[in-house]
Write a protein that holds these residues in place. Structure first.
Motif: not given
Length: 959
Positions: A356, A363-364, A360
């Motif tokens: 997870e 995504q950044t 995340r």
């Protein structure tokens, strides 16, 4: 002679008046005096006059001469009262002081004024401040200097005398300003009047009271650094030289060589001291505790024979092996369930959390090297871009500055590539393959896009050229020069790179469709795109970029971009397929990395045995705890209740009878009963014969040791059980205090415990002298050799005896006098200030050791130092020190100190709005307390300066 009753009946009216008058005197006048022994002199005169005159008047009633007798009685009463006031006892004193005594009446007045001032502050804060601030503000602004009420009032009066001596005065505006500060300037005139009225004090009197208290507080701050309004409660006043010394202690670092000489190696147990030697040693240290002088000052290595408080503890112990046989046998199913719950499940949860977190981050993260992936359904229907003439090379622009996407005229360009694939920088076309297909967009033979995802080959004519493709003007920063070294921001306008894909699309589209120039085209051979299998999907997932063939994106800094030479495949070869990025690299934005594999140990025989042991320990602990909790309930209800019963009619149990009952209970319930001797706190912690001392309180989040718990109890808190566990022996206890011995000063050597301490101390003192002399001799030997300690003392024994232990020489890493603890602290917003910590190779050192190695010795010099307990002496050689006086950087070091926020709040916490004193202020407070721990009643404190002694009712009572 008439009886008193006949006289009363005869003169009933007159006697009633007399009784009423005496009642008024007794209940009104005398009732106004809290302490009859401290009656004001005027009231004493009136009382004596009334009593003698009234008695004479009554005596004259039988003869009818009451008025005559009464007159003579008044005259005699006046003489007696006057004589009593002139020659009688003075008003009882409460305080004797060299600067003026205080009577009981004066001390009472001081107490009353202090109570009025503090009550006003409390009410003012409650009226104007938020409820969650009350405790902090009341403690901060009320007037209190510690001790009992009388001691506090005396301290305040002595401070006012010091203020008067120094000429410190508090004006009325200063009182008003203080009230405004206390109430955050929110108090109104109506609120002020209401509070003052409830305190039954006038405004001038209230101002006078607060002025006196502020005068005392100002003197305390000026003379002793006491400041309740500061976060630490102190504002130490130290000269700059002492702050410089603290700064030097924190930042000067050095290495030393140390050779340790334990004192125990020099103790001779066969030597017996004479009675005279023991008596001399005992008399010298009998009235002080270890490491403390009689005045309370700390002194390293000082003996002390004053006996500490000691407690006797009883306990019933549930032993692990006695209860293990009663547990349910452990089955294979139990082991499998334990394995799943404690090994498999945590590992899978950890892997899921890692996946997870990786998702995340993806995504950044930064965009992939070939640009952001396009949706599979994207279809472009754009007007054709007019063909533009080729730009011939000039003297300023090299011939290689042609668009990187040049392709032969016979092959249409691959326009299906993402917009950001074309680099924004002016990449030389000679080193870059023409129009490489995107890693996530398969191309057909000849560079055409697959039919499954058709797209036009032309771009809008009105698409503007991007600034990145233009030549920088003279004097301007070039595109590459303006690129951030970190790669976090784009070079175009400083915005985050992840937010710029749209801005790169027009430039990429134009670069992909511009006609090729004649000369550069010859230098940029076209690379044949791999053929696409019709069964292959139109677009690969964005998670599989071609790491080896993708060109740098517009947001990648030049330093981070892959050199073109490394990505140019040989002519006539097929570019490699997209591969997974190497491990440890940052996944592209929008990419879902593969899920981490859980690290689950194999359930082999060894792990099965460990799990079986853990299950048995858990099940046994349940039985142990149940047994001692039942025992604790029995002690509380059946023993403790009858020990502390207050009803005279109820049977009261003796400690002897309680011990009998508890021994019987332990025998019936498979428990072990024991009682310790009287032990001090340190003795209880170190007592190996009673493992209960090493147990900790059950369910205590701080794992509080049993000695901490029982030593916090009062003298009467006996037979109150505490459930504890010893995590080393796995035993559980129900423990209680049987009795205690308060601290005392021994009077003779008849006490066997004290005598043993004196004999042991005498032998240690003799051994200290031998160890110190041996260390001095070894230091001289090392100086003469002019070599390192390891070479000079390498083959030397500690005592000099050939059969003794050899010296151990250790070279420490760099350390400073004061250093911050490396372990994680409970409150990161208020960390512990720097303190002395043991360098490797030494143990239990304090200021005496540090003073030798930092102040007394220079680099290269050799000396002798000792630890705090004086049970080890060290031969030390300073090898390096940085910075040292005379070094080039020493002046820079001093200049840096001049810029430090010594007197201000901590600048790091100030930026978050947190008031926190600087580290120098905290160290200064600690240093001040070490010098004078009791500023008011210490050896050099306020009371000593004024010669204060409490007497009478104010004197402390013996417990």
């Amino acid at each position: 002679m008439q009886s008193p009753f006949e006289i009363f009946r005869t003169h009933q009216k007159i006697m009633m008046v007399v009784l009423v008058g005496l009642s008024m005197i007794g209940f009104v006048l005398l009732g106004a005096v809290p302490d009859p022994s401290n009656m004001p002199r005027g009231l004493v005169f009136i009382a004596v006059l009334a009593v003698i005159g009234g008695a004479a008047w009554i005596a004259g009633m039988p003869s009818g001469r009451s008025n005559e007798y009464g007159g003579w009685g008044l005259a005699i009463g006046a003489l007696v009262a006057a004589g009593f006031m002139m020659f009688g006892d003075q008003p009882p004193l409460a305080v004797l002081a060299d600067t003026g005594d205080l009577s009981v009446e004066q001390l009472q007045d001081l107490r009353t004024r202090r109570e009025i001032a503090n009550q006003f502050i409390v009410e003012a804060v409650r009226t104007t401040r938020a409820p969650n601030e009350l405790d902090r503000l009341v403690q901060q602004y009320t007037f209190n200097y510690g001790g009992s009420i009388d001691e506090d009032a005396v301290t305040s009066e002595m401070l006012r005398r010091e203020a008067a001596r120094l000429g410190l005065q508090i004006s009325e505006p200063a009182v008003t300003e203080y009230i405004r500060k206390v109430t955050d300037n929110k108090i109104t005139g109506a609120s002020f009047t209401d509070i003052r009225t409830r305190l039954h004090v006038s405004e001038p009197e209230l101002y006078d009271i607060i002025s006196d208290e502020l005068q005392a507080r100002t003197a305390a701050k000026f003379l002793y650094g006491i400041d309740p309004e500061s976060p630490l409660g102190y504002s130490p006043l130290m000269p700059p030289e002492e702050y410089w010394d603290l700064y030097r202690r924190m930042h000067v670092r050095e290495r030393v060589e140390v050779a340790s000489l334990p004192v125990k190696e020099f103790i001779d147990e066969a030597v017996e001291p004479t009675p005279e030697q023991l008596a001399e040693l005992f008399d010298k240290y009998k009235n002080s505790e270890p490491y403390l002088t009689p005045d309370g000052d700390f002194e390293e290595g000082r003996p002390g024979f004053k006996q500490p408080r000691r407690l006797q503890v009883g306990s019933v112990e549930a032993v692990f092996d006695d209860f293990k046989a009663g547990i349910t046998p452990v089955t294979d199913a139990d082991i499998e369930a334990y394995y799943q719950e404690n090994y498999v499940k945590p590992a899978e949860e950890a892997a899921a959390r890692a996946a997870e977190a990786a998702a995340r981050r993806s995504q950044t993260g930064t965009p992939p090297a070939g640009g952001p992936g396009l949706p599979e359904t994207l279809e472009l229907d754009l007007p054709a871009l007019p063909e533009q003439p080729a730009q011939p090379p000039t003297g300023d622009t090299p011939a290689t500055e042609t668009p990187a996407s040049e392709t032969p005229a016979t092959e249409p360009p691959a326009t299906e590539a993402p917009a950001s694939e074309a680099p924004a920088t002016e990449t030389p076309a000679a080193d870059t393959p023409a129009a490489e297909p995107a890693a996530d967009q398969p191309a057909t033979e000849g560079g055409a896009t697959p039919e499954a995802n058709p797209a036009p080959t032309e771009t809008p004519a009105e698409t503007p050229a991007t600034p990145a493709a233009t030549e920088p003007k003279p004097g301007e920063t070039s595109f590459n020069e303006s690129t951030s070294d970190t790669g976090l921001f784009s070079v175009a306008d400083g915005e985050p790179a992840a937010e710029q894909p749209a801005a790169a699309e027009p430039a990429a589209a134009e670069a992909a469709t511009e006609p090729a120039a004649a000369e550069p085209a010859a230098e940029a051979p076209a690379v044949e795109a791999p053929a696409t299998d019709p069964a292959t999907p139109a677009a690969e997932p964005a998670a599989e970029p071609a790491a080896d063939t993708a060109e740098p994106s517009a947001t990648t800094p030049p330093e981070a971009a892959t050199p073109p030479e490394a990505t140019t495949p040989p002519e006539g070869t097929t570019p490699p397929e997209a591969t997974t990025p190497p491990e440890g690299s940052t996944p592209p934005a929008g990419t879902v990395p593969p899920s981490p594999q859980p690290n689950i140990p194999l359930l082999d025989d060894a792990l099965r045995a460990t799990i079986r042991s853990n299950i048995e320990a858990e099940r046994t602990a349940v039985l142990l705890r149940k047994a001692v909790e039942d025992a604790a309930n029995y002690i509380e209800e059946e023993v403790g209740f009858h020990i502390h019963v207050t009803d005279d009619n109820a049977p009261k149990m003796t400690p002897a009878r309680a011990a009998e009952l508890l021994k019987e209970y332990a025998a019936k319930n498979n428990l072990h009963y024991s009682e310790s001797p009287l032990l001090s706190y340190q003795e209880m912690l170190a007592d190996e014969d009673n493992p209960v001392g090493a147990s900790v309180v059950a369910d205590d989040p701080n794992s509080r040791p049993l000695p901490n718990a029982v030593f916090q109890t009062g003298p009467r808190d006996t037979f109150r059980p505490i459930v504890t566990e010893n995590r080393v022996t796995q035993s559980w206890f129900a423990s209680w205090k049987v009795g205690e011995q308060p601290p005392y000063e021994p009077q003779s050597l008849d006490d066997e415990r004290v005598r043993a301490q004196v004999v042991k101390t005498w032998r240690e003192l003799q051994a200290r002298e031998k160890a110190k002399a041996r260390a001095e001799a070894l230091a001289e030997q090392a100086r003469a050799s002019d070599q390192s300690l390891s070479v000079a003392l390498g083959e030397t024994t500690i005592t000099g005896n050939e059969n003794g232990l050899f010296l151990t020489v250790t070279e420490t890493p760099e350390f400073s006098w004061l250093s911050s603890p490396s372990a994680m602290q409970s409150n990161p917003f208020f960390p512990e200030p720097p303190r002395i910590q043991d360098p490797p190779g030494v143990e239990g050192v304090l200021n005496d050791f540090m003073k030798v190695v930092f102040d007394d010795l220079k680099p290269g010099e050799i000396g002798v130092a000792s630890n705090m307990e004086r049970n080890t002496y060290y031969v030390v050689k300073v090898t390096t020190r940085s910075p040292a006086p005379g070094d080039v950087q020493y002046e820079t070091f001093r200049e840096r100190f001049m810029r430090e926020p010594v007197f201000q709040d901590d600048p790091f916490f100030a930026q978050f709005g947190i008031e926190r004193p600087s580290v120098y202020s905290m160290l200064a407070v600690r240093q001040t307390l070490e010098r004078e721990p009791n500023w008011a009643r210490g050896r050099q404190g306020l009371w000593t300066r004024h010669g204060v002694t409490l007497v009478g009712p104010a004197a402390p009572q013996e417990q």
